[in-house]
Design a protein around this motif. Structure first.
Motif, PDB file in Angstrom:
ATOM      1  N   THR A 185      26.876  47.372  28.110  1.00 16.10           N
ATOM      2  CA  THR A 185      27.031  48.758  27.985  1.00 16.10           C
ATOM      3  C   THR A 185      27.713  49.238  26.968  1.00 16.10           C
ATOM      4  OG1 THR A 185      29.087  48.966  29.380  1.00 16.10           O
ATOM      5  CG2 THR A 185      26.910  48.562  30.993  1.00 16.10           C
ATOM      6  N   GLY A 186      28.014  48.998  26.130  1.00 13.80           N
ATOM      7  CA  GLY A 186      28.187  49.411  24.722  1.00 13.80           C
ATOM      8  C   GLY A 186      29.927  50.733  25.258  1.00 13.80           C
ATOM      9  N   ASP A 187      30.150  50.629  26.193  1.00 16.99           N
ATOM     10  CA  ASP A 187      31.648  51.203  25.872  1.00 16.99           C
ATOM     11  C   ASP A 187      33.088  51.248  25.740  1.00 16.99           C
ATOM     12  OD1 ASP A 187      31.468  54.120  27.753  1.00 16.99           O
ATOM     13  OD2 ASP A 187      30.420  53.073  28.712  1.00 16.99           O
ATOM     14  N   GLU A 188      33.998  52.051  25.745  1.00 14.14           N
ATOM     15  CA  GLU A 188      34.923  51.927  24.684  1.00 14.14           C
ATOM     16  C   GLU A 188      35.292  50.774  25.496  1.00 14.14           C
ATOM     17  OE1 GLU A 188      38.888  53.817  23.291  1.00 14.14           O
ATOM     18  OE2 GLU A 188      37.536  55.172  24.068  1.00 14.14           O
ATOM     19  N   LEU A 189      36.326  50.106  24.456  1.00 18.24           N
ATOM     20  CA  LEU A 189      36.470  48.365  25.376  1.00 18.24           C
ATOM     21  C   LEU A 189      38.192  48.890  25.400  1.00 18.24           C
ATOM     22  CD1 LEU A 189      34.691  46.092  24.682  1.00 18.24           C
ATOM     23  CD2 LEU A 189      36.140  45.459  23.008  1.00 18.24           C
ATOM     24  N   ARG A 190      38.792  49.470  24.479  1.00 17.68           N
ATOM     25  CA  ARG A 190      39.848  49.660  25.413  1.00 17.68           C
ATOM     26  C   ARG A 190      40.452  50.581  26.644  1.00 17.68           C
ATOM     27  NH1 ARG A 190      45.233  50.205  22.522  1.00 17.68           N
ATOM     28  NH2 ARG A 190      46.540  51.939  23.473  1.00 17.68           N
ATOM     29  N   GLN A 191      39.821  51.285  26.327  1.00 11.49           N
ATOM     30  CA  GLN A 191      39.886  51.752  27.860  1.00 11.49           C
ATOM     31  C   GLN A 191      38.924  50.860  29.181  1.00 11.49           C
ATOM     32  OE1 GLN A 191      36.535  54.762  28.675  1.00 11.49           O
ATOM     33  NE2 GLN A 191      37.296  55.015  30.933  1.00 11.49           N
ATOM     34  N   ILE A 192      38.095  50.389  28.865  1.00 11.85           N
ATOM     35  CA  ILE A 192      37.713  49.289  30.397  1.00 11.85           C
ATOM     36  C   ILE A 192      38.980  48.036  30.758  1.00 11.85           C
ATOM     37  CG2 ILE A 192      35.919  47.224  30.507  1.00 11.85           C
ATOM     38  CD1 ILE A 192      34.502  49.364  28.469  1.00 11.85           C
ATOM     39  N   ILE A 193      39.517  47.854  28.946  1.00 13.86           N
ATOM     40  CA  ILE A 193      40.113  46.833  29.041  1.00 13.86           C
ATOM     41  C   ILE A 193      41.769  47.393  30.225  1.00 13.86           C
ATOM     42  CG2 ILE A 193      41.784  44.643  27.693  1.00 13.86           C
ATOM     43  CD1 ILE A 193      39.821  44.833  25.768  1.00 13.86           C
ATOM     44  N   GLY A 194      41.685  48.107  29.784  1.00 21.08           N
ATOM     45  CA  GLY A 194      42.923  49.420  30.393  1.00 21.08           C
ATOM     46  C   GLY A 194      42.746  48.551  32.007  1.00 21.08           C
ATOM     47  N   TRP A 195      41.523  49.444  32.484  1.00 25.65           N
ATOM     48  CA  TRP A 195      41.172  49.761  33.926  1.00 25.65           C
ATOM     49  C   TRP A 195      41.485  48.220  34.308  1.00 25.65           C
ATOM     50  CZ3 TRP A 195      37.478  47.173  37.005  1.00 25.65           C
ATOM     51  CH2 TRP A 195      37.557  47.498  38.054  1.00 25.65           C
ATOM     52  N   LEU A 196      40.946  47.242  33.503  1.00 32.77           N
ATOM     53  CA  LEU A 196      40.806  45.721  33.872  1.00 32.77           C
ATOM     54  C   LEU A 196      42.401  44.815  34.425  1.00 32.77           C
ATOM     55  CD1 LEU A 196      38.292  43.844  31.970  1.00 32.77           C
ATOM     56  CD2 LEU A 196      38.238  44.334  34.611  1.00 32.77           C
ATOM     57  N   LEU A 197      43.503  45.611  33.189  1.00 28.94           N
ATOM     58  CA  LEU A 197      44.525  45.145  33.137  1.00 28.94           C
ATOM     59  C   LEU A 197      45.044  45.727  35.014  1.00 28.94           C
ATOM     60  CD1 LEU A 197      45.505  44.813  29.798  1.00 28.94           C
ATOM     61  CD2 LEU A 197      45.655  42.742  31.880  1.00 28.94           C
ATOM     62  N   GLY A 198      45.450  47.141  35.048  1.00 29.34           N
ATOM     63  CA  GLY A 198      45.103  47.676  36.204  1.00 29.34           C
ATOM     64  C   GLY A 198      45.738  48.796  36.010  1.00 29.34           C
ATOM     65  N   SER A 253      33.049  40.863  31.032  1.00 24.23           N
ATOM     66  CA  SER A 253      32.836  41.218  29.927  1.00 24.23           C
ATOM     67  C   SER A 253      31.835  41.529  28.885  1.00 24.23           C
ATOM     68  CB  SER A 253      33.585  39.615  29.096  1.00 24.23           C
ATOM     69  OG  SER A 253      34.645  39.892  29.861  1.00 24.23           O
ATOM     70  N   LEU A 254      30.674  40.389  29.898  1.00 22.90           N
ATOM     71  CA  LEU A 254      28.983  40.869  29.692  1.00 22.90           C
ATOM     72  C   LEU A 254      28.864  41.622  29.796  1.00 22.90           C
ATOM     73  CD1 LEU A 254      27.068  38.608  28.585  1.00 22.90           C
ATOM     74  CD2 LEU A 254      25.935  38.729  30.815  1.00 22.90           C
ATOM     75  N   MET A 255      28.693  42.436  31.322  1.00 21.32           N
ATOM     76  CA  MET A 255      28.386  43.778  31.511  1.00 21.32           C
ATOM     77  C   MET A 255      28.676  44.941  30.826  1.00 21.32           C
ATOM     78  SD  MET A 255      28.326  44.401  35.454  1.00 21.32           S
ATOM     79  CE  MET A 255      29.935  43.947  35.833  1.00 21.32           C
TER      80      MET A 255
END
Lengths: 352, 492
Positions: free
Chosen positions: A189-202, A183-185
């Motif tokens: 990096t300030g990228d779009e959050l939704r995409q990242i969370i989507g990736w994290l959830l698989g 989360s810290l990283m």
């Protein structure tokens, strides 16, 4: 009487492999067939026959269907299959090694460890010269392996007896810590959050054949290593001391299993994010159905794990279509209750 | 030589547990390792199996250093049966036993041969687990599980079997079964068994050789009878024990003595005697240590009730033991706690005397009939016919007798009895010589085992003097009474 009958029937190895194979095929056909555009199973076989096997079949199938199958659905299903198979085998191996049905790449923190490597690679845009696209899985695998080593080291410090509850608690602590680190990283990096969370959830969507190529070599290496150690896993599930007395070189074999498990988990996480509980539920059910012998448990888990994740993905993209759910949500919805049930059953047995 | 340990030292995590231990184990031995908790038994066993390295010294397995074997080679020679094996998944019995073949298989895809299958089947038969070969380990009892893992160890076809307290969690019958099995294999198949024992008596019964450890050092390495010396066990285990022989086989046994000293406050006096026409009884509140000959409760033991029963001269019963037991039950006595005797003498003719000394007291009870008096030196002239008759002597001592004193008390009493017969000129009817007793005399020596410790009861010891005097007086009076009654009945 009923129980004995079903056990005898299901214990037949041939039947077991047949069932698992049919389940995988049906799951694949369903995964390819169902969606906003339906493709008939017969057409799918036609397309696969013509496009992949290059059979001289008169290809009178709609080119759009052919395109959907070959470029969207099939790579997605194959990727989901490999990810499911990898996680299930890794889970089966960790469970055997740690002598507990609660162990799995997710609960042990290995998935989170792999995520750290993956996030580092993706969001910092790392690329190691010469290995190019394989930077992602290699870093994931490395961090996955380091995580399991550190988790086991800490667990041993806390409790010399290495009770699995201790190991899992340590794994969960590490998971949380590494999750916060990720989360810290991301925040930095300030990228779009939704995409990242989507990736994290698989997710296995929009990956294409490239990702299949990434996971394939690691899948082969990891599974061959595990299959070659299946008898050793049987021995080690009676404790390391016992395994040694039977003649197993425990240090070497344990390391091989941990490395193989990390390779499978790391590669799976690299291509699809963290998908939890597959490695927990699938080996457990497979063991209940066909027994704990790892020589059969591993290949059977491979097939049922692949089929299960294909179906989970199908569910994820169709249940509130056109919106897609992260696949990890589906597996967690199924997996977490199963985890709870196993835990309760174990406690009950412990008391009884 | 299967194993040779040469001055080994070592332990866990820098802590030295084993100091300078050396011993040899020969082929076909059942070798026991004994010692109190923390004496290093398990550590030595783990050094034998190569699980813990020694810091100095050398462990030789079949003349080779144990480290020179790799784990697979080792597993073909040495099998280890754990104290209690863990299992996490519901493998079937056959799957578990088959794992024992691991070391004999090779290659990446271990091929299962007919030979492997035969060994597995044989191992399951030998341990009796073939009945439930297809059951899950989770469905079995503790004893059955132990046997499954024993079968697994046997499937390794080892030359040496190492066991860590194999009987720890087993029922009594399984303990015996397992050790009988091991003993048989050492004798018939030349298997070498090295086992840790917690139970000194099991070790004494089954081992050929025992090493006794204390604080990581060998205290004794010898045959069981030598190792299990009372003084040594008391010193090593720091507890009060008594050694004695096994009642059936020549093996040493060690029994614990409870800390709370058992105290018998009661004094046996004539007031406890009950005399009626049918029988004389004496009942004590606490069990007495008794050495006796009689119909019921003979031998050595602890008894509370003593019965001398009148039977008719014509009493003739093939199974007099059963008949006596039935009689006791009918009269409300518990046969297992009773010493019972018979006589044709009338109960009214009993004579007893109570002799009090400073440190102990003695009650003597005699019934005497000399109808079938025998001169022991002429006994060969007699036919072997048992007729109830006889001189029955009871000696109750309020004191603590040694086993030696019990035997001496009997000798002293017998000598006193013979002297009475001589002085009264009782004759053997068959030979006409002076009789030494009757053919069915019985004697009983009982002691409260509290108070003064009395080690000897020979004729000139304080106790011997009283017994000699008491028996002489009472027997003499009893014979007089018996003769008088005889005259009266003859006159009738």
């Amino acid at each position: 009487m009923q129980k004995r009958f079903t056990q005898k029937y299901l214990n037949n190895r041939g039947v077991a492999y047949f069932c698992a194979f049919v389940f995988l095929c049906v799951a694949m056909l369903m995964g390819i067939s169902i969606g906003t555009v339906s493709v008939l199973p017969l057409d799918i076989l036609n397309i696969i026959g013509a496009e992949i096997l290059r059979l001289p079949i008169s290809n009178d199938v709609d080119p759009m269907h052919s395109n959907i199958v070959m470029n969207i659905r099939l790579p997605r299903v194959v990727l989901a299959g490999f990810v499911g198979a990898s996680l299930a085998m890794a889970g089966a191996a960790f469970q055997g090694l740690l002598r507990n049905p609660l162990a799995d790449p997710y609960t042990l923190g290995v998935s989170s460890g792999a995520s750290v490597g993956a996030v580092l690679t993706i969001f910092l845009g790392l690329s190691i010269p010469f290995i190019g696209t394989f930077t992602l899985p290699l870093l994931s695998i490395t961090t996955a392996f380091l995580t399991i080593i550190v988790v086991l080291f800490f667990a041993r410090q806390i409790d010399r007896g290495m009770r699995v509850e201790t190991i899992i608690l340590t794994g969960i602590i590490f998971s949380s810590f590494l999750g916060a680190f990720i989360s810290l990283m991301i925040a930095l990096t300030g990228d779009e959050l939704r995409q990242i969370i989507g990736w994290l959830l698989g997710s296995v969507s929009m990956r294409g054949w490239d990702y299949v190529q990434i996971i394939l070599p690691f899948f082969i290496i990891g599974s061959v290593m595990l299959l070659a150690n299946s008898q050793e896993l049987n021995a080690m599930s009676f404790g390391e001391e016992r395994a040694r007395h039977i003649g197993v070189n425990v240090q070497k074999r344990k390391m091989m299993v941990l490395i193989a498990g990390s390779i499978l988990t790391g590669a799976a996480v690299a291509v699809s994010g963290t998908i939890g509980f597959v490695g927990l539920v699938i080996p457990h059910l497979t063991r209940l159905l066909w027994g704990p012998d790892h020589r059969h448990l591993l290949p059977l888990s491979m097939m049922t794990g692949a089929g299960f994740l294909i179906l989970a993905d199908l569910f994820a993209r169709t249940v509130i279509s056109p919106t897609e759910l992260p696949i990890g949500v589906i597996t967690a919805l199924i997996g977490a209750p199963v985890f709870a049930i196993i835990l309760m059953k174990r406690r009950a047995e412990g008391r009884g | 030589m299967m194993y040779s340990l040469r001055q080994i030292n070592g332990g866990y995590g820098g802590k030295q547990v084993i100091h300078d231990v050396s011993f040899d184990v020969e082929k076909g031995q059942l070798f026991g390792i004994l010692g109190p908790n923390g004496s290093g038994k398990s550590t030595v066993l783990k050094m034998l199996s190569g699980l813990i390295p020694v810091t100095s010294g050398e462990v030789y397995l079949k003349e080779q250093p144990v480290q020179s074997y790799n784990t697979k080679e080792m597993a073909k020679i040495v099998a280890v049966l754990p104290q209690h094996a863990e299992y996490s998944f519901s493998y079937t019995v056959k799957e578990i036993v088959s794992l024992g073949r691991y070391a004999h298989q090779s290659g990446w895809f271990q091929t299962w041969s007919d030979d492997d299958d035969e060994v597995v089947q044989r191992s399951m038969k030998q341990t009796g687990v073939h009945h439930f070969a297809h059951k899950n380990i989770t469905e079995l009892s503790g004893g059955e599980r132990q046997r499954v893992f024993l079968a697994q160890s046997l499937a390794q076809e080892p030359e040496i079997l190492l066991l860590d307290e194999p009987t720890n969690h087993l029922d009594l019958s399984y303990q015996k079964e397992l050790l009988d099995m091991l003993k048989e294999w050492t004798e018939k198949k030349g298997l070498t068994v090295i086992s840790i024992f917690h139970d000194l008596n099991l070790a004494g019964l089954y081992c050929d050789q025992i090493v006794l450890l204390n604080e990581g050092q060998i205290v004794s390495n010898d045959k069981p009878n030598e190792v299990l010396q009372e003084a040594r066990i008391i010193e090593v285990y720091e507890t009060e024990v008594k050694k004695h022989g096994h009642p059936k086989v020549p093996a040493p046994q060690v029994v614990l003595i409870p800390e709370e000293k058992w105290q018998n406050e009661e004094i046996i006096t004539p007031a406890r005697l009950m005399i009626n026409k049918e029988y004389i009884t004496l009942q004590s509140d606490q069990p007495l240590r008794v050495m006796s000959s009689g119909v019921v409760g003979s031998g050595i033991g602890w008894y509370q009730t003593f019965v001398n029963r009148h039977v008719d001269k014509s009493y003739n019963c093939d199974d007099f033991y059963e008949e006596m037991v039935d009689f006791l039950i009918e009269k409300g006595f518990e046969p297992s706690e009773t010493v019972g005797m018979m006589t044709a003498v009338y109960m009214d003719d009993v004579v007893y005397g109570f002799y009090e000394m400073d440190l102990f007291s003695v009650l003597i009870v005699v019934t005497a009939g000399v109808g079938n008096a025998v001169d022991v030196s002429m006994a060969s002239k007699h036919k072997e016919v048992v007729t109830p008759g006889t001189i029955n002597s009871w000696i109750f001592v309020n004191g603590h007798l040694s086993e030696e004193a019990f035997i001496q008390a009997m000798m002293t009493a017998t000598e006193a009895k013979v002297k009475v017969l001589m002085d009264l000129d009782v004759r053997d009817k068959e030979t006409g010589t002076v009789a030494t007793g009757t053919s069915t005399d019985s004697i009983l020596v009982a002691a409260t085992q509290s108070g003064e410790k009395i080690d000897f009861a020979g004729t000139v010891t304080p106790l011997g003097k009283i017994i000699g005097k008491g028996i002489y007086e009472c027997t003499q009076k009893a014979i007089h009474k018996n003769r008088k009654r005889k005259k009266e009945t003859d006159n009738d």
